[in-house]
Design a protein around this motif. Structure first.
Motif, PDB file in Angstrom:
ATOM      1  N   ASP A 234       2.176   4.747  10.866  1.00 27.47           N
ATOM      2  CA  ASP A 234       1.112   5.434  10.137  1.00 27.47           C
ATOM      3  C   ASP A 234       0.061   4.391   9.779  1.00 27.47           C
ATOM      4  N   ALA A 235      -0.937   4.793   9.011  1.00 21.96           N
ATOM      5  CA  ALA A 235      -1.977   3.855   8.580  1.00 21.96           C
ATOM      6  C   ALA A 235      -2.500   4.258   7.208  1.00 21.96           C
ATOM      7  N   LEU A 236      -2.659   3.284   6.334  1.00 17.21           N
ATOM      8  CA  LEU A 236      -3.268   3.495   5.019  1.00 17.21           C
ATOM      9  C   LEU A 236      -4.779   3.526   5.227  1.00 17.21           C
ATOM     10  N   VAL A 237      -5.412   4.637   4.848  1.00 16.75           N
ATOM     11  CA  VAL A 237      -6.851   4.770   5.071  1.00 16.75           C
ATOM     12  C   VAL A 237      -7.669   4.748   3.782  1.00 16.75           C
ATOM     13  N   ARG A 238      -7.036   4.989   2.624  1.00 12.19           N
ATOM     14  CA  ARG A 238      -7.763   4.997   1.354  1.00 12.19           C
ATOM     15  C   ARG A 238      -6.790   4.768   0.206  1.00 12.19           C
ATOM     16  N   PHE A 239      -7.283   4.099  -0.845  1.00 11.91           N
ATOM     17  CA  PHE A 239      -6.479   3.896  -2.051  1.00 11.91           C
ATOM     18  C   PHE A 239      -7.422   3.964  -3.239  1.00 11.91           C
ATOM     19  N   ARG A 240      -7.078   4.781  -4.232  1.00 12.54           N
ATOM     20  CA  ARG A 240      -7.925   4.944  -5.422  1.00 12.54           C
ATOM     21  C   ARG A 240      -7.093   4.818  -6.685  1.00 12.54           C
ATOM     22  N   CYS A 241      -7.645   4.080  -7.660  1.00 11.16           N
ATOM     23  CA  CYS A 241      -7.013   3.928  -8.972  1.00 11.16           C
ATOM     24  C   CYS A 241      -8.027   4.234 -10.067  1.00 11.16           C
ATOM     25  N   PRO A 242      -7.589   4.860 -11.164  1.00  9.98           N
ATOM     26  CA  PRO A 242      -8.530   5.221 -12.225  1.00  9.98           C
ATOM     27  C   PRO A 242      -9.118   4.018 -12.962  1.00  9.98           C
ATOM     28  N   PHE A 243      -8.492   2.850 -12.858  1.00 15.47           N
ATOM     29  CA  PHE A 243      -8.979   1.687 -13.593  1.00 15.47           C
ATOM     30  C   PHE A 243      -9.907   0.792 -12.770  1.00 15.47           C
TER      31      PHE A 243
ATOM     32  N   GLN B 250     -11.557  -1.632 -17.174  1.00 19.39           N
ATOM     33  CA  GLN B 250     -10.950  -1.920 -18.482  1.00 19.39           C
ATOM     34  C   GLN B 250     -10.042  -3.119 -18.347  1.00 19.39           C
ATOM     35  N   PRO B 251      -9.693  -3.756 -19.487  1.00 16.99           N
ATOM     36  CA  PRO B 251      -8.668  -4.812 -19.426  1.00 16.99           C
ATOM     37  C   PRO B 251      -7.347  -4.179 -18.982  1.00 16.99           C
ATOM     38  N   LEU B 252      -6.534  -4.935 -18.255  1.00 17.40           N
ATOM     39  CA  LEU B 252      -5.229  -4.454 -17.803  1.00 17.40           C
ATOM     40  C   LEU B 252      -4.156  -5.278 -18.496  1.00 17.40           C
ATOM     41  N   VAL B 253      -3.332  -4.600 -19.273  1.00 16.11           N
ATOM     42  CA  VAL B 253      -2.327  -5.248 -20.107  1.00 16.11           C
ATOM     43  C   VAL B 253      -0.943  -5.047 -19.488  1.00 16.11           C
ATOM     44  N   ALA B 254      -0.168  -6.135 -19.448  1.00 12.47           N
ATOM     45  CA  ALA B 254       1.192  -6.059 -18.909  1.00 12.47           C
ATOM     46  C   ALA B 254       1.961  -4.923 -19.584  1.00 12.47           C
ATOM     47  N   GLY B 255       2.662  -4.145 -18.769  1.00 11.76           N
ATOM     48  CA  GLY B 255       3.444  -3.017 -19.273  1.00 11.76           C
ATOM     49  C   GLY B 255       2.754  -1.674 -19.087  1.00 11.76           C
ATOM     50  N   GLU B 256       1.437  -1.678 -18.881  1.00 12.12           N
ATOM     51  CA  GLU B 256       0.730  -0.417 -18.645  1.00 12.12           C
ATOM     52  C   GLU B 256       1.121   0.142 -17.285  1.00 12.12           C
ATOM     53  N   ARG B 257       1.028   1.466 -17.157  1.00 14.41           N
ATOM     54  CA  ARG B 257       1.309   2.136 -15.888  1.00 14.41           C
ATOM     55  C   ARG B 257       0.196   3.136 -15.620  1.00 14.41           C
ATOM     56  N   PHE B 258      -0.164   3.249 -14.344  1.00 20.06           N
ATOM     57  CA  PHE B 258      -1.217   4.165 -13.922  1.00 20.06           C
ATOM     58  C   PHE B 258      -0.740   4.956 -12.719  1.00 20.06           C
ATOM     59  N   SER B 259      -1.332   6.120 -12.536  1.00 14.66           N
ATOM     60  CA  SER B 259      -1.070   6.901 -11.332  1.00 14.66           C
ATOM     61  C   SER B 259      -2.287   6.767 -10.436  1.00 14.66           C
TER      62      SER B 259
END
Length: 118
Positions: A30-39, A88-97
């Motif tokens: 397969d191939a990864l064609v896009r990746f999006r994160c809210p941060f 935003q700042p990214l703090v250890a322990g945070e999780r995002f979808s």
């Protein structure tokens, strides 16, 4: 997908690499064609060119190949995703979808943890 994480950063507007291992259980590549994160405002698929003179350099690529029936590790030393202009700042322990889009498997949600690299 397993082991998706980014390193902590205090600076807004940072460009950070995503550490990701893609598990493909399908018999076809397969191939990864896009990746999006809210941060992050943007993402870019890149590879690291180590040949030639001078230090290694990053070069954008259209897709990142994912091998069939196995794991593909995306790390800053080779093919990987750069998350650009953090919001935003990214703090250890945070999780995002986040969201990944693959040519054959389609879109899927990816949990991403903020933690220091091993």
């Amino acid at each position: 997908m397993v082991h998706a994480f980014v390193a902590p950063t205090e600076k807004v507007g940072s460009d950070i690499p995503l550490h990701l291992t893609v598990m493909n259980r399908a018999a076809e590549a397969d191939a990864l064609v896009r990746f999006r994160c809210p941060f992050a405002n943007f993402s870019e698929r890149v590879t690291v060119d180590k040949g030639g003179e001078g230090p290694p350099s990053k070069r954008p690529v259209q897709t990142i190949a994912v091998k069939a029936a196995g794991e593909t590790a995306l790390t800053p030393e080779g093919m990987h995703v750069m998350l650009l202009q953090t919001r935003q700042p990214l703090v250890a322990g945070e999780r995002f979808s986040c969201s990944a889009s693959f040519r054959k498997a389609g879109a899927m949600e990816v949990p991403v943890e903020v933690r220091a690299a091993n």
